[in-house]
Design an enzyme around this catalytic site. Structure first.
Site, short mmCIF file in Angstrom:
data_model
loop_
_atom_site.label_atom_id
_atom_site.label_comp_id
_atom_site.label_asym_id
_atom_site.label_seq_id
_atom_site.Cartn_x
_atom_site.Cartn_y
_atom_site.Cartn_z
N LYS A 132 -27.90 77.36 -35.67
CA LYS A 132 -27.90 77.19 -36.99
C LYS A 132 -26.55 77.10 -37.62
O LYS A 132 -25.70 77.74 -37.07
CB LYS A 132 -28.63 78.18 -37.91
CG LYS A 132 -29.23 77.73 -39.16
CD LYS A 132 -30.58 76.78 -39.00
CE LYS A 132 -31.01 76.18 -40.33
NZ LYS A 132 -32.23 75.95 -40.34
N ASP A 172 -31.17 70.65 -42.98
CA ASP A 172 -31.81 71.69 -43.61
C ASP A 172 -31.68 71.78 -45.11
O ASP A 172 -31.36 70.49 -45.68
CB ASP A 172 -31.25 73.26 -43.22
CG ASP A 172 -32.07 74.44 -43.39
OD1 ASP A 172 -33.40 74.60 -42.76
OD2 ASP A 172 -31.87 75.16 -44.37
P1 NDP Z 1 -34.40 70.72 -49.58
O1 NDP Z 1 -32.82 71.06 -49.71
O2 NDP Z 1 -34.64 69.59 -49.28
O3 NDP Z 1 -35.23 71.37 -50.59
C1 NDP Z 1 -34.94 72.69 -50.99
C2 NDP Z 1 -35.98 73.16 -52.01
O4 NDP Z 1 -36.00 74.44 -52.16
C3 NDP Z 1 -35.48 72.68 -53.33
O5 NDP Z 1 -36.30 72.28 -54.21
C4 NDP Z 1 -34.40 73.60 -53.80
O6 NDP Z 1 -34.31 73.56 -55.28
C5 NDP Z 1 -35.21 75.03 -53.36
N1 NDP Z 1 -34.26 75.82 -53.43
C6 NDP Z 1 -33.21 76.02 -52.39
N2 NDP Z 1 -32.47 77.29 -52.48
C7 NDP Z 1 -33.28 77.91 -53.54
C8 NDP Z 1 -33.25 79.27 -54.11
N3 NDP Z 1 -32.28 80.01 -53.72
N4 NDP Z 1 -34.27 79.79 -54.75
C9 NDP Z 1 -35.35 78.90 -55.27
N5 NDP Z 1 -35.49 77.66 -54.90
C10 NDP Z 1 -34.40 76.99 -53.95
O7 NDP Z 1 -34.60 71.59 -48.10
P2 NDP Z 1 -35.75 71.64 -47.09
O8 NDP Z 1 -37.03 71.10 -47.88
O9 NDP Z 1 -35.44 71.08 -46.09
O10 NDP Z 1 -35.80 73.01 -46.82
C11 NDP Z 1 -36.82 74.02 -47.40
C12 NDP Z 1 -37.00 75.29 -46.44
O11 NDP Z 1 -37.77 74.80 -45.38
C13 NDP Z 1 -35.65 76.00 -45.91
O12 NDP Z 1 -36.26 77.27 -45.68
C14 NDP Z 1 -35.50 75.46 -44.66
O13 NDP Z 1 -34.81 76.34 -43.75
C15 NDP Z 1 -37.09 75.41 -44.10
N6 NDP Z 1 -36.96 74.22 -43.08
C16 NDP Z 1 -36.70 73.02 -43.19
C17 NDP Z 1 -36.92 72.18 -42.16
C18 NDP Z 1 -36.65 70.73 -42.19
O14 NDP Z 1 -36.94 69.98 -41.50
N7 NDP Z 1 -35.84 70.06 -43.34
C19 NDP Z 1 -37.22 72.67 -40.94
C20 NDP Z 1 -37.81 73.98 -40.81
C21 NDP Z 1 -37.63 74.69 -41.85
P3 NDP Z 1 -32.83 73.22 -55.83
O15 NDP Z 1 -33.00 71.88 -55.80
O16 NDP Z 1 -33.00 73.71 -57.29
O17 NDP Z 1 -31.71 73.91 -54.80
#
Ligand code: NDP
Length: 452
Positions: A132, A172
């Site tokens: 990561k 991510d």
């Molecule tokens: P994005 O950046 O596309 O979206 C993240 C979302 O989560 C946004 O809505 C963001 O809101 C919110 N968020 C981020 N940080 C926080 C926080 N501290 N508190 C509350 N809300 C938060 O990321 P992904 O959708 O790619 O990733 C989301 C999750 O899925 C993560 O845990 C990631 O590790 C996991 N994941 C992702 C994969 C992928 O293929 N992308 C694969 C496997 C797991 P805001 O805009 O306000 O920050």
């Protein structure tokens, strides 16, 4: 297995050592404890793993690269951020795992994510190790040019440490297709090689169909498999989803397609509650808001006239299905109890470690179908693995072909969890199943290599 004498002492001794060696890293301690609770009894029942000190070796990353990223903002100001690549284990394949850009990124967060990634990648059945990386750089409010300059500056160092057979990063939080494009473009300039060194690439330059959708779709396929064990299906159920990023948007899309009503979405400022459901038309609007205009979810509430709950999470909204898809530790024990009291049937974790240890305990104690992240969200990295295969073969598979393989992989992961997680009463503990099935494959490879 929990009846093996001395399990508790062995677990606590192991954890005490890990905490001592890794001070100030609470997220890493939490992720390891969740795995160790399941794996310690298993290791104690298999002396070959115990003698080879597999658990101790597997919780020590192969290496961590830390570096400064210096870049220039639009006003000409000089900025410095910190970046990392945690190369955790390449025992069953080249290092593989995403890059996260968010102000909350620390070494502890990346170590928890890299450690989880080892077992998740093992579960997919594909040849991928665990890693990561990322930076405490915050893309929020930055122009596209600033994000580009940051990505280019980061790649100036990162390119030395990655390669299609060495380490293959992906996206991510904060790293989507735009950032992968900037990173890949700079890698090509520096290395003078067009190669599958990153996944999540655009379709014009080696990306795979369905990669964008894969994590969200995969979490819903896993949910479907869990529900089927109780003769249930997604159609007709109410679902609560957190987040509004890549994972959340495509989880909502697949839930809609399968007949659920999704009533929430969130970002770090709050959540929207839309009793009408985020149907196809409203989801298209939300996607445009998040992916093109890069706006906030409260704008959805204004546009569609529904309620916005500032600084709150959506877990008090009654539902049968819950999909936390935002970030780590976003759902605690009280939230879990509230969900269960409101009729919760199943949880599928789209985000990594979204449920605290207390929440997981509550779900398991109250017999909720609980799909832990390393199983439920493995679809993203699985399709990244398929992207690597397509790049190596220099071909592109059709949408139907990739989606078929994704469904098969999620089905197979579910089966592995069942095999290693079924209790005497026939119920399935997916946490134990995923941890043991993921661990066993890596451990067997480590034994085969001898002491390295
Ligand atoms: P994005 O950046 O596309 O979206 C993240 C979302 O989560 C946004 O809505 C963001 O809101 C919110 N968020 C981020 N940080 C926080 C926080 N501290 N508190 C509350 N809300 C938060 O990321 P992904 O959708 O790619 O990733 C989301 C999750 O899925 C993560 O845990 C990631 O590790 C996991 N994941 C992702 C994969 C992928 O293929 N992308 C694969 C496997 C797991 P805001 O805009 O306000 O920050």
């Amino acid at each position: 297995m929990h009846r093996i004498p001395g399990v508790h002492e062995r677990l606590e001794k192991f954890m005490a050592g890990l905490v001592r060696r890794n001070p100030g890293e609470p997220e890493f301690h939490q992720a390891v404890r969740e795995v160790a609770q399941c794996v310690v009894p298993f290791v104690m029942a298999h002396p070959e793993y115990e003698e080879a000190r597999i658990l101790e070796r597997l919780t020590e990353p192969d290496r961590i690269i830390t570096f400064r990223v210096t870049w220039q903002d639009d006003r000409g100001g000089v900025r410095a951020a910190r970046a990392w690549r945690v190369q955790f284990s390449n025992v069953i394949g080249p290092y593989k795992g995403g890059l996260r850009f968010h102000p909350t990124v620390t070494q502890s967060v990346l170590k928890f994510l890299g450690f989880e990634q080892i077992l998740k990648n093992s579960l997919t059945g594909l040849p991928m190790g665990g890693a990561k990386g990322g930076s405490n750089f915050s893309p929020r409010g930055r122009s596209a040019n600033e994000v580009m300059r940051f990505c280019q500056a980061m790649m100036r160092e990162l390119h030395r440490h990655i390669g299609e057979d060495t380490d293959v990063p992906a996206g991510d939080i904060g790293v989507g297709s735009r950032e992968i494009g900037f990173l890949f473009g700079q890698y090509m300039r520096l290395a003078n090689r067009f190669t599958g060194v990153l996944t999540g690439k655009g379709l014009a330059f080696g990306g795979s169909l369905v990669r964008t959708e894969a994590t969200g779709y995969g979490a819903v396929y896993f949910l479907q498999n869990m529900l089927a064990t109780r003769g249930e299906e997604i159609a007709g159920k109410t679902a609560v989803v957190s987040g509004s990023g890549n994972v959340a948007l495509y989880a909502i899309e697949k839930l809609n397609e399968l007949g659920a009503t999704v009533v929430t979405a969130s970002d770090s400022n709050g959540f929207i509650h839309d009793p009408h459901g985020i149907d196809t038309e409203r989801l298209a609007w939300l996607k445009e808001l998040k992916e093109v205009r890069r706006g906030r979810v409260h704008e959805y509430a204004q546009h569609f006239g529904c309620k916005y709950h500032e600084k709150q999470r959506p877990w008090r909204i009654p539902c049968q299905l819950a999909l936390p898809c935002a970030t780590q530790n976003e759902l605690d024990a009280d939230d879990a109890e509230a969900l269960i009291d409101n009729g919760l049937l199943a949880v599928s974790e789209g985000a990594n470690m979204p449920s605290t240890l207390g929440a997981v305990r509550a779900f398991l104690a109250r017999e909720v179908l609980f799909g832990p992240a390393k199983a439920a969200n493995a679809g993203g990295v699985a399709v990244s693995g398929l992207e690597q295969s397509q790049n190596a073969l220099r071909i592109s598979w059709s949408r139907e072909e990739v989606d078929r393989q994704l469904r098969t992989i999620m089905h197979d992961i579910h089966e592995k969890c069942r095999q290693d997680g079924t209790d005497a009463d026939g119920s399935v503990n997916y946490v134990r199943g995923a941890n043991i099935a993921g661990f066993r494959k890596v451990a067997d490879a480590m034994i085969a290599y001898g002491i390295v």
